[in-house]
Design an enzyme around this catalytic site. Structure first.
Site, PDB file in Angstrom:
ATOM      1  N   LYS A   9       0.837  -1.200   0.000  1.00 33.49           N
ATOM      2  CA  LYS A   9       0.000   0.000   0.000  1.00 33.49           C
ATOM      3  C   LYS A   9       0.878   1.260   0.000  1.00 33.49           C
ATOM      4  O   LYS A   9       2.096   1.175   0.254  1.00 33.49           O
ATOM      5  CB  LYS A   9      -0.914  -0.033   1.234  1.00 33.49           C
ATOM      6  N   TYR A  49     -12.037  -2.631  -3.133  1.00 31.01           N
ATOM      7  CA  TYR A  49     -12.567  -2.704  -1.768  1.00 31.01           C
ATOM      8  C   TYR A  49     -14.100  -2.706  -1.734  1.00 31.01           C
ATOM      9  O   TYR A  49     -14.695  -2.287  -0.732  1.00 31.01           O
ATOM     10  CB  TYR A  49     -12.017  -1.547  -0.932  1.00 31.01           C
ATOM     11  N   PHE A  57     -15.352   3.490   7.487  1.00 33.10           N
ATOM     12  CA  PHE A  57     -13.979   3.837   7.099  1.00 33.10           C
ATOM     13  C   PHE A  57     -13.751   3.794   5.582  1.00 33.10           C
ATOM     14  O   PHE A  57     -12.637   4.066   5.116  1.00 33.10           O
ATOM     15  CB  PHE A  57     -12.968   2.936   7.813  1.00 33.10           C
ATOM     16  N   ARG A  85      -1.590 -14.479   3.881  1.00 33.00           N
ATOM     17  CA  ARG A  85      -2.299 -13.848   5.015  1.00 33.00           C
ATOM     18  C   ARG A  85      -1.446 -13.990   6.282  1.00 33.00           C
ATOM     19  O   ARG A  85      -1.400 -13.094   7.119  1.00 33.00           O
ATOM     20  CB  ARG A  85      -3.681 -14.485   5.217  1.00 33.00           C
ATOM     21  N   THR A  91      -5.091  -7.858  10.682  1.00 30.16           N
ATOM     22  CA  THR A  91      -5.450  -6.560  10.082  1.00 30.16           C
ATOM     23  C   THR A  91      -4.968  -5.388  10.943  1.00 30.16           C
ATOM     24  O   THR A  91      -4.432  -4.415  10.431  1.00 30.16           O
ATOM     25  CB  THR A  91      -6.982  -6.486   9.900  1.00 30.16           C
ATOM     26  N   ARG A 102       2.956  -6.815   9.294  1.00 30.59           N
ATOM     27  CA  ARG A 102       2.211  -5.814  10.066  1.00 30.59           C
ATOM     28  C   ARG A 102       2.685  -5.763  11.516  1.00 30.59           C
ATOM     29  O   ARG A 102       2.769  -4.687  12.115  1.00 30.59           O
ATOM     30  CB  ARG A 102       0.714  -6.117   9.979  1.00 30.59           C
ATOM     31  N   ASN A 112      -1.587  -0.294   7.441  1.00 35.01           N
ATOM     32  CA  ASN A 112      -1.051  -1.634   7.726  1.00 35.01           C
ATOM     33  C   ASN A 112      -0.223  -2.245   6.582  1.00 35.01           C
ATOM     34  O   ASN A 112      -0.058  -3.453   6.487  1.00 35.01           O
ATOM     35  CB  ASN A 112      -2.167  -2.561   8.220  1.00 35.01           C
ATOM     36  N   HIS A 115      -1.654  -5.590   1.546  1.00 34.73           N
ATOM     37  CA  HIS A 115      -2.940  -6.263   1.338  1.00 34.73           C
ATOM     38  C   HIS A 115      -2.664  -7.660   0.799  1.00 34.73           C
ATOM     39  O   HIS A 115      -1.731  -7.850   0.019  1.00 34.73           O
ATOM     40  CB  HIS A 115      -3.777  -5.496   0.303  1.00 34.73           C
ATOM     41  N   GLU A 126      -9.685 -10.051  -7.567  1.00 36.70           N
ATOM     42  CA  GLU A 126      -8.738  -8.939  -7.431  1.00 36.70           C
ATOM     43  C   GLU A 126      -7.669  -8.980  -8.536  1.00 36.70           C
ATOM     44  O   GLU A 126      -7.294  -7.938  -9.073  1.00 36.70           O
ATOM     45  CB  GLU A 126      -8.097  -8.981  -6.031  1.00 36.70           C
TER      46      GLU A 126
HETATM   47  P1  IDP Z   1      -7.493  -7.144   5.596  1.00 27.18           P
HETATM   48  O1  IDP Z   1      -6.678  -6.093   4.862  1.00 27.18           O
HETATM   49  O2  IDP Z   1      -6.691  -7.769   6.709  1.00 27.18           O
HETATM   50  O3  IDP Z   1      -8.130  -8.160   4.686  1.00 27.18           O
HETATM   51  P2  IDP Z   1     -10.156  -5.986   5.910  1.00 27.18           P
HETATM   52  O4  IDP Z   1     -11.060  -6.178   7.063  1.00 27.18           O
HETATM   53  O5  IDP Z   1     -10.524  -6.626   4.608  1.00 27.18           O
HETATM   54  O6  IDP Z   1      -8.678  -6.373   6.351  1.00 27.18           O
HETATM   55  O7  IDP Z   1     -10.049  -4.408   5.688  1.00 27.18           O
HETATM   56  C1  IDP Z   1      -9.435  -3.890   4.537  1.00 27.18           C
HETATM   57  C2  IDP Z   1      -8.555  -2.728   4.921  1.00 27.18           C
HETATM   58  O8  IDP Z   1      -9.369  -1.657   5.369  1.00 27.18           O
HETATM   59  C3  IDP Z   1      -7.599  -3.006   6.074  1.00 27.18           C
HETATM   60  O9  IDP Z   1      -6.406  -3.618   5.666  1.00 27.18           O
HETATM   61  C4  IDP Z   1      -7.353  -1.626   6.616  1.00 27.18           C
HETATM   62  O10 IDP Z   1      -6.392  -0.939   5.824  1.00 27.18           O
HETATM   63  C5  IDP Z   1      -8.702  -0.968   6.395  1.00 27.18           C
HETATM   64  N1  IDP Z   1      -9.538  -1.059   7.629  1.00 27.18           N
HETATM   65  C6  IDP Z   1     -10.222  -2.133   8.073  1.00 27.18           C
HETATM   66  N2  IDP Z   1     -10.868  -1.872   9.223  1.00 27.18           N
HETATM   67  C7  IDP Z   1     -10.584  -0.573   9.498  1.00 27.18           C
HETATM   68  C8  IDP Z   1     -10.949   0.302  10.574  1.00 27.18           C
HETATM   69  O11 IDP Z   1     -11.669  -0.061  11.492  1.00 27.18           O
HETATM   70  N3  IDP Z   1     -10.438   1.573  10.498  1.00 27.18           N
HETATM   71  C9  IDP Z   1      -9.635   2.012   9.497  1.00 27.18           C
HETATM   72  N4  IDP Z   1      -9.270   1.212   8.476  1.00 27.18           N
HETATM   73  C10 IDP Z   1      -9.735  -0.060   8.470  1.00 27.18           C
HETATM   74 MG    MG Z   2      -9.667  -7.959   3.315  1.00 29.07          MG
END
Ligand code: IDP
Ligand code: MG
Length: 149
Positions: A9, A49, A57, A85, A91, A102, A112, A115, A126
């Site tokens: 990212k 997304y 968010f 993963r 996350t 991370r 973080n 992805h 994707e």
């Molecule tokens: P992942 O990246 O581990 O699959 P997801 O739940 O799919 O996690 O969320 C996608 C991305 O959205 C996360 O990697 C993070 O950058 C962002 N994100 C998820 N939850 C939050 C939140 O509560 N606040 C801010 N950003 C979030």
């Molecule tokens: Mg995800």
């Protein structure tokens, strides 16, 4: 072999972590079969997304992911989706284990670094968003016979 979609990212690019992320992928034995740097357009980011469209968010996530260059990859190998993963970690970086990307380099969920697709179906979806068929390189790594039994 299974394929997954990986993105370094904009925070990972700005923090000089491209090499660190690629190093971990390559050393694990996974094979990078496509790679490019680009700044995602809003349309591509929203398609990527789409599952988070209703989340509070979502707006800040799209602003962030389109804010600068990111690096997209197709990564291939046995159980690549689950293995990647694991390499990325939880996350929320505060909950991510030490030894994960991370857990070693992040502090906040919204920054973080990486992805990785969460399922084989997500990976297919994707990869189709970010790459054309002609972007894929099909090749053998010379260590494959020592990685797989
Ligand atoms: P992942 O990246 O581990 O699959 P997801 O739940 O799919 O996690 O969320 C996608 C991305 O959205 C996360 O990697 C993070 O950058 C962002 N994100 C998820 N939850 C939050 C939140 O509560 N606040 C801010 N950003 C979030
Ligand atoms: Mg995800």
């Amino acid at each position: 072999m299974q394929q997954t979609y990986i993105m370094i990212k904009p925070d990972g690019v700005q923090r000089g972590l491209i090499g660190e992320v690629i190093l971990r992928i390559e050393k694990r034995g996974l094979k990078i079969t496509a790679m490019k740097m680009c700044t995602l357009s809003k349309e591509f980011a929203e398609a990527h997304y789409a599952e988070h469209k209703s989340k509070d968010f979502f707006g800040s996530l799209i602003d962030f992911i389109t804010s600068g260059p990111s690096v997209s990859m197709i990564v291939e190998g046995k159980n690549a989706v689950t293995v990647m993963r694991g390499i990325n970690g939880a996350t929320n970086p505060q909950e991510a284990a030490i030894g994960t990307i991370r857990g070693d380099f992040g502090l906040e969920t919204g920054r973080n670094i990486v992805h990785a697709s969460d399922s084989i179906e997500s990976a297919k979806r994707e990869i189709a968003i970010h790459f054309n068929e002609s972007d894929h390189s099909d090749y053998m790594r010379i260590d494959e016979q020592w990685l797989y039994e």
